[in-house]
Design an enzyme around this catalytic site. Structure first.
Site, short mmCIF file in Angstrom:
data_model
loop_
_atom_site.label_atom_id
_atom_site.label_comp_id
_atom_site.label_asym_id
_atom_site.label_seq_id
_atom_site.Cartn_x
_atom_site.Cartn_y
_atom_site.Cartn_z
N LYS A 183 52.88 38.71 32.19
CA LYS A 183 52.77 38.80 30.73
C LYS A 183 53.86 37.93 30.13
CE LYS A 183 50.41 40.36 28.71
NZ LYS A 183 49.22 40.37 27.92
N ASN A 242 49.50 35.99 25.33
CA ASN A 242 48.85 36.67 24.18
C ASN A 242 48.97 35.85 22.89
OD1 ASN A 242 49.69 39.71 25.66
ND2 ASN A 242 47.60 39.27 25.03
N HIS A 244 40.77 42.41 32.46
CA HIS A 244 42.15 42.70 32.07
C HIS A 244 42.27 44.20 31.77
CE1 HIS A 244 42.85 43.58 27.72
NE2 HIS A 244 41.55 43.60 27.83
N HIS A 286 47.33 48.08 34.70
CA HIS A 286 48.64 48.63 34.34
C HIS A 286 48.97 49.87 35.19
CE1 HIS A 286 48.22 46.23 30.69
NE2 HIS A 286 49.29 46.72 30.14
O1 GKR Z 1 50.26 46.06 27.70
O2 GKR Z 1 51.51 44.68 26.57
C1 GKR Z 1 50.46 44.97 27.13
C2 GKR Z 1 49.37 43.94 27.21
O3 GKR Z 1 49.74 42.79 26.49
C3 GKR Z 1 48.04 44.47 26.71
O4 GKR Z 1 48.24 45.06 25.45
C4 GKR Z 1 46.96 43.41 26.61
O5 GKR Z 1 45.84 43.92 25.96
O6 GKR Z 1 47.12 43.27 28.98
C5 GKR Z 1 46.38 42.93 27.89
C6 GKR Z 1 46.08 41.46 27.96
O7 GKR Z 1 45.64 41.00 28.99
O8 GKR Z 1 46.20 40.75 26.95
MG MG Z 2 45.30 39.02 28.29
#
Ligand code: GKR
Ligand code: MG
Length: 420
Positions: free
Chosen positions: A190, A220, A317, A346
Site C-alpha cells: 500500500k 490509491n 482486492h 487484510h
Molecule cells: O485498508 O487502507 C486500506 C486500503 O487502502 C483499502 O481501504 C483499499 O480499499 O485495499 C484497498 C485497495 O486495494 O485500494
Molecule cells: Mg487498491
C-alpha cells in the site's frame, strides 16, 4: 413444511461489530484502532437454517442493510435475482449510486448462498459452478505502519506483533514476517504514503529480498499522471501490475499509454456501467474485483467472464475484514477458471478478533483451502460476535475516518489527492 416453505426467509438480522486494527498508513491517513463491519444472519422459515454474510460497517451502510432487512422476509432464498432487485428498488430513491446500492445487495446475496448451501448440503463454490482449484492463492498485503497506536485521551499506546515499517528495510521485514507466519509468496505494498522515490526504493528492496516474486504497488490515486508515468518507468520489469496510480478512467488511460506494466483498479471501475468506458479508453488491464459491491458471488463470477471477453486480467482486492468475507472470497475465487493473479487480503491484520469458530480457514503457504462443508463452510461463534458487538457499541464509532485519526497526532496533515 413444503420444500419451498423451508426456503423462505423469515428474518435478516444485522449486527454491527468492531475489531482491532493496527495503525496502517495509506493515502487518506492511518487506520484507527478499531475497524467496523456488519454481520448478516439470514434465518429461514424452517427454523434451523441461517445464512451468513459480512459487509463494511458504519452507520450509513448499517442503515441500508436495515432497509434490506425490511424487504426480504417472505422471499425465496433461491430467488437471489428478485431479492437483489427488491433491495435495489427500496434503496434507489435515497441511494442514487449503483455502486453504493451494490454494497447492500451483495452482502445479502452471500447470506442467501450460504443458506442455499446449507439447505442442499453443498459448498458455495458448487453453487457457483464448482471449484476449479482446491485452494486459493493470496498475496501478503504490506502497509507502512507505526509501531503502535499512540496513547490518546487517557488510553495507553496499543502495540502489536508486527512492529514499525516506515522505510524499505521495515517493509522487507514486514514481508518476511508475513511469509514466515502465512507462507505468502506474492506481495502488495500500500503506497501513497511517502514521496514516490521512497516507495520505489521499497519495491526495489522487496524485489531484491524476494527475487522473481510477483510485486504490486497501490497508492490509491495519490499521484498525478506525470508522477504515475515516472514511477511506472522506474519500476519497469519489477511490478506485475501497478494499482490505481492516478484517479479517473481518462487519467488511468493516459498513464496506460506509456506504462510498461499492466494497470489495475479497484477505484475507477467499480460498477457495471464503468466497464465499457474503462475498456474503450484502455484505462486498465487488470480488474480487481470485490464481491462486496459487484453484486455478490454470482455476479463476480459473471464479471470474470466479461473480463475474459475483453482480455482483462482478473484479481481481487480487500478491505479490513473477518472470516465470513474471507470464506466468500475463497469460494468465488475457487470457482473462477481464469484467476490471473493471487487475491489480496487484510486477514492477517485482523484475524485475531474473528467472529467465526476457528479452524475452518487457514492462511498457510500463501493459500486458503476452499472449505468443503455446506454453504460458506464457516460457523459463527456467538460469544465472539457478542463481544465484537459490545466493542462497537462502546466505541461510539459511526464511520471510518483515517484522515481525522491522523490529524489527532499530526494536526497539520491534510488529505490531498493527488499529493505528488
Ligand atoms: O485498508 O487502507 C486500506 C486500503 O487502502 C483499502 O481501504 C483499499 O480499499 O485495499 C484497498 C485497495 O486495494 O485500494
Ligand atoms: Mg487498491
Amino acid at each position: 413444511m413444503s420444500a419451498l416453505g423451508a426456503a423462505r426467509i423469515r428474518e435478516l438480522t444485522i449486527t454491527p461489530i468492531a475489531f482491532r486494527d493496527p495503525p496502517l498508513l495509506n493515502a487518506d491517513g492511518v487506520h484507527e484502532p478499531l475497524a467496523l463491519r456488519c454481520v448478516l444472519q439470514l434465518a429461514l422459515e424452517d427454523g434451523t437454517t441461517v445464512g451468513l454474510g459480512e459487509s463494511t460497517g458504519g452507520t450509513v451502510r448499517l442503515e441500508r442493510l436495515q432497509v434490506a432487512a425490511r424487504v426480504v422476509p417472505g422471499m425465496d432464498v433461491f430467488d437471489t435475482t428478485a431479492i437483489a432487485a427488491a433491495i435495489d428498488a427500496a434503496l434507489l430513491p435515497t441511494v442514487p449510486s449503483s455502486h453504493e446500492r451494490g454494497w447492500t445487495t451483495s452482502a445479502v446475496e452471500v447470506a442467501c448462498l450460504d443458506a442455499q448451501g446449507k439447505l442442499t448440503g453443498r459448498p458455495v463454490s458448487d453453487l457457483l459452478g464448482g471449484a476449479v482449484r482446491d485452494s486459493v492463492p493470496f498475496a501478503a498485503y504490506l502497509f507502512y505502519k507505526w509501531a503502535e497506536h499512540p496513547a490518546l485521551d487517557g488510553r495507553p499506546a496499543v502495540p502489536d506483533s508486527w512492529g514499525e515499517a516506515l522505510d524499505p528495510a521495515g517493509i522487507v521485514e514486514q514481508a518476511r514476517l508475513m511469509r514466515e507466519r502465512h507462507g505468502f509468496r506474492d506481495f502488495k505494498l500500500k503506497g501513497g504514503v511517502f514521496p514516490p522515490d521512497e516507495e520505489i526504493a521499497a519495491i526495489r528492496a522487496l524485489a531484491e529480498a524476494f527475487p522473481g516474486r510477483p510485486l504490486r504497488l497501490d497508492p490509491n490515486t495519490a499521484w498525478t499522471v506525470e508522477t504515475s508515468r515516472y514511477v511506472a518507468r522506474e519500476l519497469d520489469g519489477v511490478l506485475e501490475y501497478l494499482e490505481d496510480p492516478t484517479a479517473t478512467i481518462p487519467g488511468m488511460a493516459e498513464v496506460a499509454r506509456t506504462a510498461p506494466m499492466p494497470l489495475a483498479t479497484n477505484m475507477c471501475v467499480v460498477a457495471w456501467e464503468h466497464l465499457r468506458p474503462g475498456v474503450e479508453a484502455g484505462a486498465i488491464q487488470v480488474l480487481l474485483t470485490d464481491h462486496h459491491y459487484w453484486g455478490g458471488l454470482r455476479r463476480t463470477r459473471e464479471l470474470a467472464a466479461v473480463c475474459e471477453a475483453f482480455g482483462l486480467g482478473l484479481s481481487m482486492h480487500s478491505n479490513s475484514h473477518l472470516g465470513i468475507s474471507l470464506a466468500a472470497m475463497t469460494h468465488v475465487a475457487a470457482a473462477i477458471p481464469r484467476l490471473d493473479h493471487s487475491c489480496d487480503t487484510h486477514y492477517p491484520w485482523n484475524s485475531a478478533d474473528d467472529i467465526i469458530v476457528p479452524g475452518a480457514l487457514e492462511l498457510r503457504d500463501g493459500c486458503v483451502k476452499v472449505p468443503t462443508g455446506p454453504g460458506l463452510g464457516v460457523e459463527l461463534d456467538p460469544d465472539a460476535l457478542e463481544r465484537a458487538h459490545r466493542v462497537y457499541v462502546d466505541s461510539g464509532m459511526k464511520s471510518r475516518d483515517d484522515t481525522g485519526y491522523m490529524r489527532r497526532f499530526h494536526p497539520e496533515y491534510v488529505r490531498k489527492l493527488p499529493r505528488w
